[in-house]
Design a protein around this motif. Structure first.
Motif, short mmCIF file in Angstrom:
data_model
loop_
_atom_site.label_atom_id
_atom_site.label_comp_id
_atom_site.label_asym_id
_atom_site.label_seq_id
_atom_site.Cartn_x
_atom_site.Cartn_y
_atom_site.Cartn_z
N SER A 30 0.78 -1.23 -0.03
CA SER A 30 0.08 0.12 -0.09
C SER A 30 0.88 1.27 -0.06
N ASN A 31 0.78 2.23 -0.94
CA ASN A 31 1.53 3.23 -1.37
C ASN A 31 0.51 4.27 -1.53
N VAL A 32 -0.59 4.25 -0.85
CA VAL A 32 -1.80 5.11 -1.19
C VAL A 32 -1.38 6.48 -0.80
N GLU A 33 -0.88 6.62 0.64
CA GLU A 33 -0.60 7.96 1.11
C GLU A 33 0.44 8.77 0.42
N ALA A 34 1.42 8.22 -0.55
CA ALA A 34 2.39 8.65 -1.25
C ALA A 34 1.74 9.30 -2.57
N ARG A 35 0.71 8.84 -3.02
CA ARG A 35 0.04 9.11 -4.28
C ARG A 35 -0.94 10.35 -4.04
N GLY A 36 -1.04 11.06 -5.11
CA GLY A 36 -2.16 12.26 -5.17
C GLY A 36 -3.49 11.64 -5.17
N ASP A 37 -4.41 12.24 -4.75
CA ASP A 37 -5.83 11.80 -4.68
C ASP A 37 -6.52 12.52 -5.77
N GLY A 38 -6.93 11.96 -6.75
CA GLY A 38 -7.64 12.43 -7.87
C GLY A 38 -6.78 13.15 -8.82
N GLY A 39 -5.28 12.97 -8.47
CA GLY A 39 -4.47 13.72 -9.58
C GLY A 39 -4.17 15.26 -9.55
N ALA A 40 -3.24 15.50 -9.83
CA ALA A 40 -2.63 16.90 -9.67
C ALA A 40 -3.06 17.83 -11.04
N HIS A 41 -3.32 19.13 -10.43
CA HIS A 41 -3.45 20.21 -11.67
C HIS A 41 -1.99 20.66 -11.70
N ILE A 42 -1.44 20.82 -12.84
CA ILE A 42 -0.18 21.47 -13.12
C ILE A 42 -0.17 22.43 -14.13
N THR A 43 0.36 23.46 -13.78
CA THR A 43 0.83 24.65 -14.74
C THR A 43 2.19 24.74 -14.79
N TRP A 44 2.74 25.50 -15.80
CA TRP A 44 4.04 25.93 -15.61
C TRP A 44 4.53 27.37 -15.33
N TYR A 45 5.80 27.83 -14.79
CA TYR A 45 5.92 29.09 -14.47
C TYR A 45 7.58 29.18 -14.96
#
Length: 126
Positions: free
Chosen positions: A24-39
């Motif tokens: 179980s590596n659930v806590e290390a993974r994002g919940d529902g996925g990330a929103h990513i932008t660049w800067y």
């Protein structure tokens, strides 16, 4: 009949054991996925975590103030089979939750810069 009932119970239990996750590596993974932008550009000036100013090609990220990821943490993003690992060096004032700003160099490993933002990106602590 009794033997058949017991065998059925044992088979059901064995099936449940096989269906259980191996690790179980659930806590290390994002919940529902990330929103990513660049800067980039002047936004890279004076990173919150200190150190030298990164350039657009460096694989770095800014995290929301409420993020569990802090200075020096490494976060891996995976988007449609393309991946990149970044180092957290900054905070993003306009981000929250699982929204990350990553450098142009990092973003370009996941998609074209023209895309601008990505949704539902898998991520975890690297």
């Amino acid at each position: 009949m009794r033997t058949t009932f017991i065998a059925s119970i044992l088979a059901l239990g064995a099936g449940m054991t096989l269906a259980a996750p191996v690790s179980s590596n659930v806590e290390a993974r994002g919940d529902g996925g990330a929103h990513i932008t660049w800067y980039g550009g002047h936004m890279l000036d004076d990173p919150y975590c200190g150190g030298t100013r990164p350039n657009d090609a460096d694989l770095v990220a800014a995290t929301p103030w409420d993020s569990p990821y802090g200075c020096g943490d490494k976060v891996h993003f995976d988007y449609w089979g393309k991946g990149v690992t970044v180092t957290v060096i900054d905070k993003c004032d306009t981000c929250s939750g699982t929204w990350f700003d990553i450098s142009k160099g990092a973003f370009s490993r996941l998609a074209d810069l023209d895309v601008g933002e990505l949704h539902n990106v898998d991520f975890w602590r690297a």
